[in-house]
Scaffold this motif. Structure first.
Motif, PDB file in Angstrom:
ATOM      1  N   PHE A 182       0.823  -1.208   0.000  1.00 23.98           N
ATOM      2  CA  PHE A 182       0.000   0.000   0.000  1.00 23.98           C
ATOM      3  C   PHE A 182       0.855   1.256   0.000  1.00 23.98           C
ATOM      4  O   PHE A 182       0.634   2.194  -0.768  1.00 23.98           O
ATOM      5  CB  PHE A 182      -0.928  -0.018   1.215  1.00 23.98           C
ATOM      6  CG  PHE A 182      -1.535   1.314   1.544  1.00 23.98           C
ATOM      7  CD1 PHE A 182      -2.513   1.866   0.741  1.00 23.98           C
ATOM      8  CD2 PHE A 182      -1.127   2.020   2.674  1.00 23.98           C
ATOM      9  CE1 PHE A 182      -3.065   3.088   1.050  1.00 23.98           C
ATOM     10  CE2 PHE A 182      -1.670   3.242   2.977  1.00 23.98           C
ATOM     11  CZ  PHE A 182      -2.657   3.784   2.168  1.00 23.98           C
ATOM     12  N   VAL A 183       1.893   1.285   0.855  1.00 22.84           N
ATOM     13  CA  VAL A 183       2.786   2.446   0.919  1.00 22.84           C
ATOM     14  C   VAL A 183       3.527   2.617  -0.392  1.00 22.84           C
ATOM     15  O   VAL A 183       3.714   3.733  -0.887  1.00 22.84           O
ATOM     16  CB  VAL A 183       3.765   2.295   2.103  1.00 22.84           C
ATOM     17  CG1 VAL A 183       4.837   3.374   2.053  1.00 22.84           C
ATOM     18  CG2 VAL A 183       3.005   2.355   3.421  1.00 22.84           C
ATOM     19  N   MET A 196       9.365   7.898  -5.667  1.00 26.68           N
ATOM     20  CA  MET A 196      10.013   7.960  -4.364  1.00 26.68           C
ATOM     21  C   MET A 196      10.342   6.548  -3.873  1.00 26.68           C
ATOM     22  O   MET A 196       9.547   5.633  -4.001  1.00 26.68           O
ATOM     23  CB  MET A 196       9.092   8.652  -3.364  1.00 26.68           C
ATOM     24  CG  MET A 196       9.695   8.857  -1.984  1.00 26.68           C
ATOM     25  SD  MET A 196       8.468   9.498  -0.815  1.00 26.68           S
ATOM     26  CE  MET A 196       7.942  10.971  -1.675  1.00 26.68           C
ATOM     27  N   GLN A 197      11.542   6.411  -3.324  1.00 29.18           N
ATOM     28  CA  GLN A 197      11.941   5.154  -2.701  1.00 29.18           C
ATOM     29  C   GLN A 197      11.679   5.257  -1.201  1.00 29.18           C
ATOM     30  O   GLN A 197      12.062   6.233  -0.564  1.00 29.18           O
ATOM     31  CB  GLN A 197      13.426   4.884  -2.954  1.00 29.18           C
ATOM     32  CG  GLN A 197      13.799   4.819  -4.435  1.00 29.18           C
ATOM     33  CD  GLN A 197      15.283   4.618  -4.630  1.00 29.18           C
ATOM     34  OE1 GLN A 197      15.949   4.016  -3.796  1.00 29.18           O
ATOM     35  NE2 GLN A 197      15.795   5.116  -5.750  1.00 29.18           N
ATOM     36  N   VAL A 198      11.016   4.239  -0.653  1.00 30.80           N
ATOM     37  CA  VAL A 198      10.641   4.305   0.759  1.00 30.80           C
ATOM     38  C   VAL A 198      11.158   3.078   1.496  1.00 30.80           C
ATOM     39  O   VAL A 198      11.289   1.986   0.932  1.00 30.80           O
ATOM     40  CB  VAL A 198       9.111   4.412   0.926  1.00 30.80           C
ATOM     41  CG1 VAL A 198       8.589   5.686   0.301  1.00 30.80           C
ATOM     42  CG2 VAL A 198       8.412   3.200   0.344  1.00 30.80           C
ATOM     43  N   GLN A 199      11.468   3.293   2.761  1.00 28.92           N
ATOM     44  CA  GLN A 199      11.818   2.209   3.670  1.00 28.92           C
ATOM     45  C   GLN A 199      10.846   2.261   4.843  1.00 28.92           C
ATOM     46  O   GLN A 199      10.769   3.266   5.545  1.00 28.92           O
ATOM     47  CB  GLN A 199      13.248   2.361   4.203  1.00 28.92           C
ATOM     48  CG  GLN A 199      13.585   1.312   5.270  1.00 28.92           C
ATOM     49  CD  GLN A 199      14.756   1.719   6.159  1.00 28.92           C
ATOM     50  OE1 GLN A 199      15.310   2.810   5.996  1.00 28.92           O
ATOM     51  NE2 GLN A 199      15.125   0.849   7.090  1.00 28.92           N
ATOM     52  N   ILE A 200      10.086   1.193   5.045  1.00 27.91           N
ATOM     53  CA  ILE A 200       9.197   1.128   6.202  1.00 27.91           C
ATOM     54  C   ILE A 200      10.005   0.643   7.397  1.00 27.91           C
ATOM     55  O   ILE A 200      10.626  -0.424   7.360  1.00 27.91           O
ATOM     56  CB  ILE A 200       8.013   0.198   5.932  1.00 27.91           C
ATOM     57  CG1 ILE A 200       7.149   0.765   4.793  1.00 27.91           C
ATOM     58  CG2 ILE A 200       7.169   0.022   7.189  1.00 27.91           C
ATOM     59  CD1 ILE A 200       5.949  -0.069   4.458  1.00 27.91           C
ATOM     60  N   VAL A 201       9.984   1.423   8.456  1.00 26.67           N
ATOM     61  CA  VAL A 201      10.750   1.092   9.663  1.00 26.67           C
ATOM     62  C   VAL A 201       9.757   0.782  10.784  1.00 26.67           C
ATOM     63  O   VAL A 201       9.122   1.691  11.327  1.00 26.67           O
ATOM     64  CB  VAL A 201      11.669   2.256  10.071  1.00 26.67           C
ATOM     65  CG1 VAL A 201      12.448   1.904  11.334  1.00 26.67           C
ATOM     66  CG2 VAL A 201      12.606   2.624   8.931  1.00 26.67           C
TER      67      VAL A 201
END
Length: 798
Positions: A182-183, A196-201
């Motif tokens: 989803f993100v 955009m590159q994302v990292q879920i923490v």
């Protein structure tokens, strides 16, 4: 667009409760996913709203200030707590906080008691929806606490990020396996630049665990729902991220920005607004309302806030167009400057204005001229010393020696001179003229400082109005996005509001530029550093003096009284004008100078002269004394001689004197003509300025009426737009009209003040610089003139 939430809140009222007496206090239980500071704070906020609403209606009512049913963050425990609360006959309503509690409510097809969810994400929690309502009996919820797509889009506008870490509580990431996908979709949908590159923490309960989990190369951090992070760990987390110079977005709102987070779109008071809405829904339910029919739409306010102290610390500065609509937290208060009232500004201008300082030097120049002219009455003393070497054949003991060294003094004193006598008096008149010139320049400076001050206030008001309009546009954009989400509006509405936002930003930037220009103009008049901070204060009645005196304003209300006021001010101006007094002094100086030149034709100067000479060395031929002759007293050389005398000096003919007399006569005629023209100009300026001030005075009321009507119209159209009864074009028109009329209303006030200041400048004095007794005397003379004119007109009519 999908939305997901930080916390979920639920209220439930058992069906049997409605069989109780209508005045029975509702009994409320609060169900939460687990024991956290966040849930305790939200429960306390709801309790405050409920107590405010019901404490007077129900004797002894007290909403629970802490959760009554606490889970362990598991779905099974949430299901059990919700079921227990619904089955408990001692409970009329149930409140639930948390993702699992909301999902547990969604899994129940038939709710036995009304349930209210202030924070809900129908997509992620599986909640039912029919149009703008839940459509399920006893269920009411509100959408839209966190809008990830919107937040990332605005965050990227602020910091131009590409690699972002998104912090989310681990209980949420574990409960929603599809969250990462989803993100990812949301980040790709955000189209402001490359994907955009994302990292879920996943976040546990310590700041250190978050900081250690961040990957290399992360450029920014989005702080999402951290429901289990203790309050004691919030500041260490913010400080640690700032120490790494990472810009942060706080989904929890401005309270985090106040503590050092870089930016957020959530303003203060949003949680309170939602809790108030829930309390009102509970009240409606007690009045036999059905929760399933309540609107699920909540107009979340989007108000950008930026911590400027954090911006300085991490070395990232937002662009101008973002700062135009942002609440800037952490601005250094000294950058605003010392508060300066209108009187302060005028006093500072009179003290330090460069042009006025140069005008004051004219008085010094005139003083020096008087001192120079007076010097002609003082004695003049000349000293001489010399050596002579002359032909020895003509040197003798009875005359000068061949070589001789001497020194001496000579002087004179003017006893009487018509030129000097009249010249001194003329110079005194010149000093008065220079002094009147300074008074005139001071009035100009007071006028310029006052109008410059009002221009700053005008520009700041325009900037504020445009910022408020931009805030309204942002709110309407949020509403349009919610309407699109629930299917009651189209994407074209969002695009129209985005166009309005671009225009609104341009208006704010232009207004800010005008405010900066106005501040530079004021600083120039005050002789400050041109871009020094300016902190103005709205003028009060004592500041503006006669302008706002109700006894004077009465004379602007009807034509007859206004005619009396114009005549009075014009008459007073001719008496007070320093320019006329300056010309009068110049005329006196010219007449005195003319008298002096005429007397020079037949009155001589009387002068007393005297001096001595001392020869202290003689040599060569003629330096010897004469040989004595018996019986004859021969004269000897005298080394010291003196003389005293008096003289009448009279120039028999000098053609230039007659030319000077003719020139003086012409200059006097010129000054007399200039005085007549100046008096006419002063009266014309006063009367014209009075007409302008009268018109602007009337405009103040008219513009204020228009502003009130436009504001009322905007409120009606906005309400209709929320209900779907008005289209976006109608609302945009109403909003633009409200902005324009607000600007016109504020401009009308400053126009009137500036116009009246011009009246007082033309009249030669400013009411706000007068003492109270002088203002009272002004009003009394005006009243007397009006009474005398009225009596005269009545007598003439009879």
């Amino acid at each position: 667009m999908m939305k997901w939430c930080l916390v979920l809140l639920s209220l439930s009222v058992a069906s049997h409760a409605f069989a109780q007496p209508r005045n029975a206090a509702p009994r409320i239980a609060v169900v939460v996913d687990g024991d956290t500071d966040v849930f305790r704070r939200e429960t306390a906020r709801l309790a405050h709203e409920l107590d405010t609403l019901f404490s007077e209606r129900f004797e002894g009512f007290s909403a629970p200030s802490a959760p009554t049913h606490v889970g362990d963050f598991t779905p099974a425990r949430a299901d059990a707590l919700v079921a227990a609360a619904l089955a408990d006959r001692s409970i009329d309503m149930v409140v639930g906080l948390g993702l699992q509690t909301g999902r547990a409510v969604a899994r129940i097809e038939r709710l036995s008691k009304p349930v209210f969810l202030p924070f809900a994400s129908p997509e992620l929690q599986g909640l039912p929806r029919e149009g703008e309502t839940s459509g399920r009996r006893n269920l009411s919820y509100l959408t839209g606490l966190v809008d990830l797509e919107r937040d990332l889009r605005r965050f990227r506008e602020v910091v131009r990020l590409n690699r972002t870490a998104i912090l989310i509580d681990r209980v949420i990431t574990d409960a929603i396996p599809e969250l990462e996908a989803f993100v990812g979709r949301t980040a790709r949908a955000e189209n402001a630049g490359p994907p955009m590159q994302v990292q879920i923490v996943p976040v546990d309960a310590t700041a250190e665990s978050v900081l250690s989990a961040l990957e290399e190369g992360i450029e920014a951090v989005y702080i999402g729902p951290l429901i289990r992070l203790p309050e004691s760990e919030v500041q260490p987390l913010i400080d640690g991220l700032n120490a790494r110079r990472l810009p942060t977005y706080a989904s929890d709102g401005r309270s985090w920005v106040n503590r050092g987070a870089f930016t957020s779109l959530v303003p203060d008071g949003e949680v309170e607004r939602r809790m108030r809405r829930v309390a009102l829904n509970i009240q409606e339910t007690l009045a036999r309302g059905e929760p399933s029919t309540y609107s699920i739409v909540f107009e979340a306010r989007a108000e950008l806030s930026i911590n400027m102290a954090t911006a300085r610390a991490i070395g990232i500065w937002p662009r101008f167009e973002l700062m135009t609509e942002a609440v800037l937290v952490g601005m250094n208060e000294r950058q605003r400057g010392t508060p300066t009232t209108l009187r302060d500004a005028v006093a500072e201008a009179v003290q330090g204005n460069l042009g006025l300082g140069a005008a004051r030097l004219d008085v010094d120049v005139a003083d020096a001229g008087l001192a120079q002219t007076r010097g002609g009455w003082l004695p003049t003393v000349d000293a001489q010393a010399g050596f002579t070497w002359q032909d020895p054949d003509v040197s003798s003991s009875l005359g000068s020696a061949e070589r001789q060294v001497s020194w001496g003094l000579s002087g004179q004193q003017v006893v009487y001179s018509p030129t000097l006598h009249r010249g001194i008096r003329a110079q005194e008149a010149n000093i008065e003229a220079a002094t009147r010139g300074v008074q005139s320049s001071e009035l100009d400076v007071v006028r310029d400082a006052t109008i410059a001050y009002l221009d700053v206030l005008r520009a700041r008001t325009a900037e504020r109005v445009n910022r408020e309009n931009l805030t309204r546009i942002r709110r309407n954009l949020s509403l349009a996005e919610v309407r699109v989400q629930i299917g009651s509006g189209g994407r074209e509405e969002v695009f129209r509001w985005e166009i309005e936002i671009a225009d609104g930003r341009a208006n704010v930037i232009a207004a800010t530029a005008r405010r900066n220009q106005a501040e530079i103009g004021l600083n120039r008049v005050l002789n400050r550093e041109l871009e020094a901070p300016v902190h103005t204060v709205e003028p009060t009645e004592p500041d503006v003096g006669l302008v706002m005196d109700p006894r004077v304003l009465e004379y602007v209300e009807d034509p007859w009284s206004f005619g009396v006021l114009r005549a009075f001010v014009a008459e007073d101006a001719l008496e007070q004008s320093p320019e006329l007094k300056q010309i009068d002094a110049a005329l006196r100086a010219q007449n005195l100078a003319l008298d002096g030149r005429r007397q020079q034709l037949y009155v001589p100067d009387v002068v007393v002269t005297g001096g001595f000479t001392n020869v202290f060395h003689r040599s060569g031929a003629g330096s010897e004394a004469l040989a004595p002759i018996p019986g004859i007293d021969l004269p000897q050389q005298d080394n010291f001689t003196w003389q005293v005398g008096a003289a009448l000096r009279f120039r028999l003919f000098d053609a230039s004197r007659y030319g000077a007399i003719s020139q003086a006569r012409a200059q006097i005629e010129q000054l007399e003509m200039q005085r007549q023209a100046l008096a006419q100009s002063i009266e014309a300026n006063v009367r014209a300025a009075m007409h302008q001030a009268g018109a602007s005075r009337a405009a103040v009321r008219l513009r204020a009426d228009a502003q009130r009507a436009a504001a009322a119209n905007l409120e009606l159209v906005s309400d209709a737009y929320r209900r779907g009864a008005a289209n976006v074009v109608t609302l945009i028109d109403a909003q633009n009209q409200a902005r324009l009329t607000a600007l016109s209303a504020s401009n009308a006030v400053y126009d009137f003040l500036a116009d009246y200041i011009r009246v007082e400048r033309a009249a030669g004095r400013f009411g706000f610089r007068l003492e109270a007794s002088e203002r009272e005397e002004f009003v009394q003379r005006l009243t007397q003139m009006a009474a005398a004119r009225r009596a005269s007109e009545i007598e003439t009519a009879q």
